[in-house]
Each structure stands twice: as structure tokens, then as C-alpha cells.
Design an enzyme around this catalytic site. Sequence first.
Site, PDB file in Angstrom:
ATOM      1  N   CYS A 129       0.803  -0.931   0.112  1.00  0.00           N
ATOM      2  CA  CYS A 129       0.012  -0.099   0.144  1.00  0.00           C
ATOM      3  C   CYS A 129       0.912   1.215  -0.090  1.00  0.00           C
ATOM      4  O   CYS A 129       1.847   1.269  -0.783  1.00  0.00           O
ATOM      5  CB  CYS A 129      -0.932   0.048   1.195  1.00  0.00           C
ATOM      6  SG  CYS A 129      -2.167   1.303   1.408  1.00  0.00           S
ATOM      7  N   ASP A 185      -7.866  -2.962  -8.594  1.00  0.00           N
ATOM      8  CA  ASP A 185      -7.530  -2.025  -7.897  1.00  0.00           C
ATOM      9  C   ASP A 185      -7.752  -0.682  -8.389  1.00  0.00           C
ATOM     10  O   ASP A 185      -7.344  -0.070  -9.275  1.00  0.00           O
ATOM     11  CB  ASP A 185      -6.208  -2.080  -7.551  1.00  0.00           C
ATOM     12  CG  ASP A 185      -5.833  -1.346  -6.324  1.00  0.00           C
ATOM     13  OD1 ASP A 185      -6.687  -0.221  -5.991  1.00  0.00           O
ATOM     14  OD2 ASP A 185      -4.492  -1.345  -5.859  1.00  0.00           O
ATOM     15  N   HIS A 217      -7.055  -3.791  -4.247  1.00  0.00           N
ATOM     16  CA  HIS A 217      -6.201  -3.155  -3.188  1.00  0.00           C
ATOM     17  C   HIS A 217      -6.088  -4.113  -2.202  1.00  0.00           C
ATOM     18  O   HIS A 217      -7.206  -4.345  -1.482  1.00  0.00           O
ATOM     19  CB  HIS A 217      -6.314  -2.050  -3.279  1.00  0.00           C
ATOM     20  CG  HIS A 217      -5.349  -1.078  -2.598  1.00  0.00           C
ATOM     21  ND1 HIS A 217      -4.350  -0.607  -3.344  1.00  0.00           N
ATOM     22  CD2 HIS A 217      -5.158  -0.680  -1.354  1.00  0.00           C
ATOM     23  CE1 HIS A 217      -3.345  -0.088  -2.548  1.00  0.00           C
ATOM     24  NE2 HIS A 217      -3.848   0.072  -1.370  1.00  0.00           N
TER      25      HIS A 217
END
Length: 249
Positions: A129, A185, A217
Site C-alpha cells: 500500500c 484495484d 487493493h
Amino acid sequence: MTERLINTTKVNLSQNDCQVEAYLATPTAPGSYLGVIVLQEIFGVNVHIRDVTERIAKLGYVAIAPALFQRQAPGFETGYTPQDIEIGREYAWSQTKASELLSDIQAAINHLKTLPQVKKDGFGCIGFCFGGHVAYLAATLPDIQATASFYGAGITTRTPGGGNPTITRTREITGTIYTFFGTEDASIPKEQIDEIEAELKKYNISHRVFRYDGSNHGFFCDRRASYNPKAAADAWEEVQKLFARVLAA
């Protein structure tokens, strides 16, 4: 592969302007081990990041996860609610600086170099991330020889603290970098993944770009609703191959 027994502890990394806390995991058996830096999501050095750090140590590395929000929120650790996400994003994108993040990562590397069981000639890095974005930055450090960057959003459009997008530093990468993305994502459009791959090719950076169909994600994190066990397992295998091939060469 036999998992190794490990010890875990918190350590402080000396910096000019603050003490950066870090989570350290070390195999208990005597030996000489390679070092790996683990870079957090926007949720801090939480249970997931500590688990990843421990998993890497069980593979036979000394792993350390510096607290990337030390200056903004010492001891910050949170969950995955919408409110948590907003707080984490505020720290990540409005209050960190690329130069400070790189300094903190170098401090983690320097700490590992002080440990007698750690080899001093090449380190790995893995991030998720926000940490996936920061891992792309960290790949520009001379000590980092193998990088695994998971779903790092914003690499093509921005950099922590402002300035030219992180992708403009691609030419500075000296080691090997693997990037991992989910095709579903929404925070990282296909066009951005293609741009990253094109830039890595342009500068002849040793790399691989993995795209996982149907994954969103955070697909590697088993504490998030977006967890995809199949994609996570495949990516973990590739990370192990990367570290074994590049760092142990």
C-alpha cells in the site's frame, strides 16, 4: 522449507530529529543472515505488518519494520475502518516527506549492519500500500538490492511531501524490483501499471510486473476484506524467489 524459530523485539533507530521505533524479528539459531526492510501500509506497524516481518524472519532473514509515521503519530497502529483509512491517508500523503522516509529506511539498514548476525553486503525491501510506494523509493538506495512493491498507489502521479512523481526516480534503481498489482484495484488504473512497466524497461531495470486478475487493493493482507488467498500465495512465492535469487547470489 523448514520455518526457523525467531525472536522479536522493538528497537529505536537514531535519527537527527527523532527516535524512530522499529519492529525487529531475528532467527534464534546462530548464523549469518541477510537483512530485509518491511514497509507498512497506512495503518502503521500493525498486526499484519508484524506478521509479515515475522514470516520473513522464519524464512531465514533478519527483518525490520520501521514506523514510517513516527514523526506524525508515535506508536500509531490502527484497523481498516473507513475512519482508520482517512486518518492513515492524512498521515501518509499530507505529512510525510520522501527525504525523511528514505532517511528512516537507511537508519533501519544501518541498524541491521550493527548486528553481528547480519550480512552487510545487500539488503531486501518489501512494502504494501503506502509502503509499496515507499518501497519503490527505497529501491533507489544503494544498499537495497531486491525490492518487492505491493500495490503502491500514486507512483506515477505524486511523491510523499510533494515534488516530482516517484516514477521519475526509476533510473536511480540499481537492484531488482518486483511489483505486484490487482487488476481490480481502483486506486491504481491499468494505465499507471503499464507506465511503471514501461519506465522500468526504458532504464533497463531488472524487474517483473505481476498483475493478478480479479484482485483488489490489499489482496495480500488476510485481515482485509479484499484478501485474495490465491493471489497472496503466488505473490509470496515470487517474493521468496526474488530474495533467494538476488540476495543470496
